[in-house]
Design an enzyme around this catalytic site. Structure first.
Site, PDB file in Angstrom:
ATOM      1  N   LYS A   1       3.083  39.868  -2.145  1.00 25.68           N
ATOM      2  CA  LYS A   1       1.566  39.669  -2.319  1.00 25.68           C
ATOM      3  C   LYS A   1       0.953  40.975  -1.431  1.00 25.68           C
ATOM      4  O   LYS A   1       1.511  41.689  -0.941  1.00 25.68           O
ATOM      5  CB  LYS A   1       1.175  38.436  -1.953  1.00 25.68           C
ATOM      6  CG  LYS A   1       1.694  37.247  -2.751  1.00 25.68           C
ATOM      7  CD  LYS A   1       1.090  35.975  -2.218  1.00 25.68           C
ATOM      8  CE  LYS A   1       1.500  35.063  -3.507  1.00 25.68           C
ATOM      9  NZ  LYS A   1       0.698  33.708  -3.177  1.00 25.68           N
TER      10      LYS A   1
ATOM     11  N   ASP B   1      -3.009  38.356 -10.807  1.00 24.09           N
ATOM     12  CA  ASP B   1      -3.818  37.371 -10.168  1.00 24.09           C
ATOM     13  C   ASP B   1      -5.288  37.547 -10.469  1.00 24.09           C
ATOM     14  O   ASP B   1      -5.874  38.844 -10.337  1.00 24.09           O
ATOM     15  CB  ASP B   1      -3.635  37.779  -8.671  1.00 24.09           C
ATOM     16  CG  ASP B   1      -4.239  36.778  -7.773  1.00 24.09           C
ATOM     17  OD1 ASP B   1      -4.192  35.668  -7.781  1.00 24.09           O
ATOM     18  OD2 ASP B   1      -5.055  37.222  -6.820  1.00 24.09           O
TER      19      ASP B   1
ATOM     20  N   GLU C   1       2.637  40.657  -7.124  1.00 23.18           N
ATOM     21  CA  GLU C   1       1.520  40.242  -7.549  1.00 23.18           C
ATOM     22  C   GLU C   1       0.359  41.761  -7.404  1.00 23.18           C
ATOM     23  O   GLU C   1       0.549  42.475  -6.724  1.00 23.18           O
ATOM     24  CB  GLU C   1       0.748  39.561  -6.276  1.00 23.18           C
ATOM     25  CG  GLU C   1      -0.721  39.021  -6.605  1.00 23.18           C
ATOM     26  CD  GLU C   1      -1.477  38.403  -5.286  1.00 23.18           C
ATOM     27  OE1 GLU C   1      -1.310  37.081  -5.299  1.00 23.18           O
ATOM     28  OE2 GLU C   1      -1.902  39.188  -4.276  1.00 23.18           O
TER      29      GLU C   1
ATOM     30  N   ARG D   1       0.836  -1.117   0.069  1.00 25.60           N
ATOM     31  CA  ARG D   1      -0.048  -0.045  -0.135  1.00 25.60           C
ATOM     32  C   ARG D   1       1.012   1.218   0.145  1.00 25.60           C
ATOM     33  O   ARG D   1       0.481   2.169  -0.732  1.00 25.60           O
ATOM     34  CB  ARG D   1      -0.925  -0.009   1.150  1.00 25.60           C
ATOM     35  CG  ARG D   1      -1.894   1.292   1.427  1.00 25.60           C
ATOM     36  CD  ARG D   1      -2.545   1.853  -0.126  1.00 25.60           C
ATOM     37  NE  ARG D   1      -3.076   0.798  -0.731  1.00 25.60           N
ATOM     38  CZ  ARG D   1      -3.564   0.912  -2.005  1.00 25.60           C
ATOM     39  NH1 ARG D   1      -2.967   1.912  -2.765  1.00 25.60           N
ATOM     40  NH2 ARG D   1      -3.966  -0.156  -2.676  1.00 25.60           N
TER      41      ARG D   1
ATOM     42  N   LYS E   1       1.234  25.177  -3.124  1.00 28.98           N
ATOM     43  CA  LYS E   1       0.333  24.421  -2.532  1.00 28.98           C
ATOM     44  C   LYS E   1       0.381  22.881  -2.654  1.00 28.98           C
ATOM     45  O   LYS E   1      -0.390  22.279  -3.391  1.00 28.98           O
ATOM     46  CB  LYS E   1      -1.187  25.078  -3.197  1.00 28.98           C
ATOM     47  CG  LYS E   1      -1.615  26.394  -3.119  1.00 28.98           C
ATOM     48  CD  LYS E   1      -2.699  26.718  -3.691  1.00 28.98           C
ATOM     49  CE  LYS E   1      -2.875  28.256  -3.524  1.00 28.98           C
ATOM     50  NZ  LYS E   1      -4.138  29.066  -4.576  1.00 28.98           N
TER      51      LYS E   1
END
Length: 283
Positions: free
Chosen positions: A169, A221, A200, A102, A137
């Site tokens: 950002k 963005d 951004e 597994r 992410k």
């Protein structure tokens, strides 16, 4: 071209995953019903079409469980898969093979799913010059192998971590005690000449300010394709462009056709499907 990850990176992931699965008593099912001395040969088999990724992880998983297991890979990472493709053959102690099954398949199915999804999206935008990248992410602890899977599928990596490049950002601007221009100036002074600076923006007005100050790359963005086209024209000869924000396999083509240099998809690592791959006993 992509390069295999060294064992020193893979081993800790494998040991942690095996320890999690074996628990406190090991594989009690195999111990209960199969002779401890039984030898077996099984095969890793693809059950659907896709792109293989994770063969080294699979091999090391079985070899970590029992160094005497003989693992023969019939194809390499990046190879196309069709249903019933025999990926590898495993021979050795039956208990050890089943105990590692597994964990090995979890790595293979997950990473092959990422490579397959990346390949499919990259193929859909191949008529453009846009280059497909992933994001940060990722599943904690699996970033190195997930980003390796993106490269295997024909994509590129964005930042591996926070130390790769400066990406300003909205929250950085809000908390920097200044406006967008002064924030960029601070970043450029800190970076020197070796660390790239990306900013951004989500409006053309912000973009105009950023381009006047000068940066290496602008992150466009959540812009609609018609706005993206205008942004790309504004950036020509001034900064590289990258589109980001909720891009999916269904919208990737429209985004790429705006002419952006890069397109970042968190989807590649956080939403890619698992590819169906099994371990079969073929009589």
């Amino acid at each position: 071209m992509h390069y295999a990850l060294p064992d020193v990176i893979l081993q800790p992931l494998i040991k942690k995953a095996l320890t999690e699965d074996l628990g406190r008593r090991g594989d009690v099912t195999s111990a209960a019903v199969i002779s401890a001395q039984k030898e077996a040969q099984l095969h890793i088999v693809a059950r659907e079409s896709g792109v293989l990724c994770g063969i080294d992880l699979a091999k090391l998983t079985f070899k970590t469980m029992d160094s005497n297991i003989r693992f023969t890979a019939h194809i390499e990472d990046g190879a196309p898969l069709t249903p019933n493709t025999i990926i590898a053959s495993i021979e050795g102690n039956a208990h050890a093979i089943l105990s590692a099954e597994r964990t090995a398949l979890n790595f293979l199915t997950h990473l092959s799913g990422i490579a397959t999804t990346t390949h499919e999206i990259q193929s859909s935008i191949a008529h453009t010059s846009t280059r497909l990248t992933c994001t940060r992410k990722t599943i904690p602890g699996l970033r190195d192998v997930q980003k390796y899977a993106v490269r295997t599928g024909g994509g590129r990596n964005h930042r591996m971590g926070l130390d790769d490049a400066i990406l300003i950002k909205d929250n950085h601007i809000a908390l920097s005690d200044g406006d967008i221009i002064s924030t960029i100036q601070k970043a450029k002074a800190y970076a020197g000449h070796l660390i790239p600076v990306e900013v951004e923006v989500d409006t053309l007005e912000q973009l105009e300010l950023v381009l006047k100050e000068g940066v290496s790359l602008v992150l466009l963005d959540n812009m609609a394709p018609d706005i993206l086209k205008k942004a790309v024209l504004m950036c020509k000869g001034k900064a590289a462009t990258e589109a980001s924000g909720g891009i999916t396999p269904q919208t990737a083509k429209d985004v790429a056709e705006t002419g952006v240099d890069f397109m970042a998809l968190g989807y590649l690592t956080h939403s890619a499907r698992y590819l169906d791959i099994g371990l079969d006993y073929l009589k």
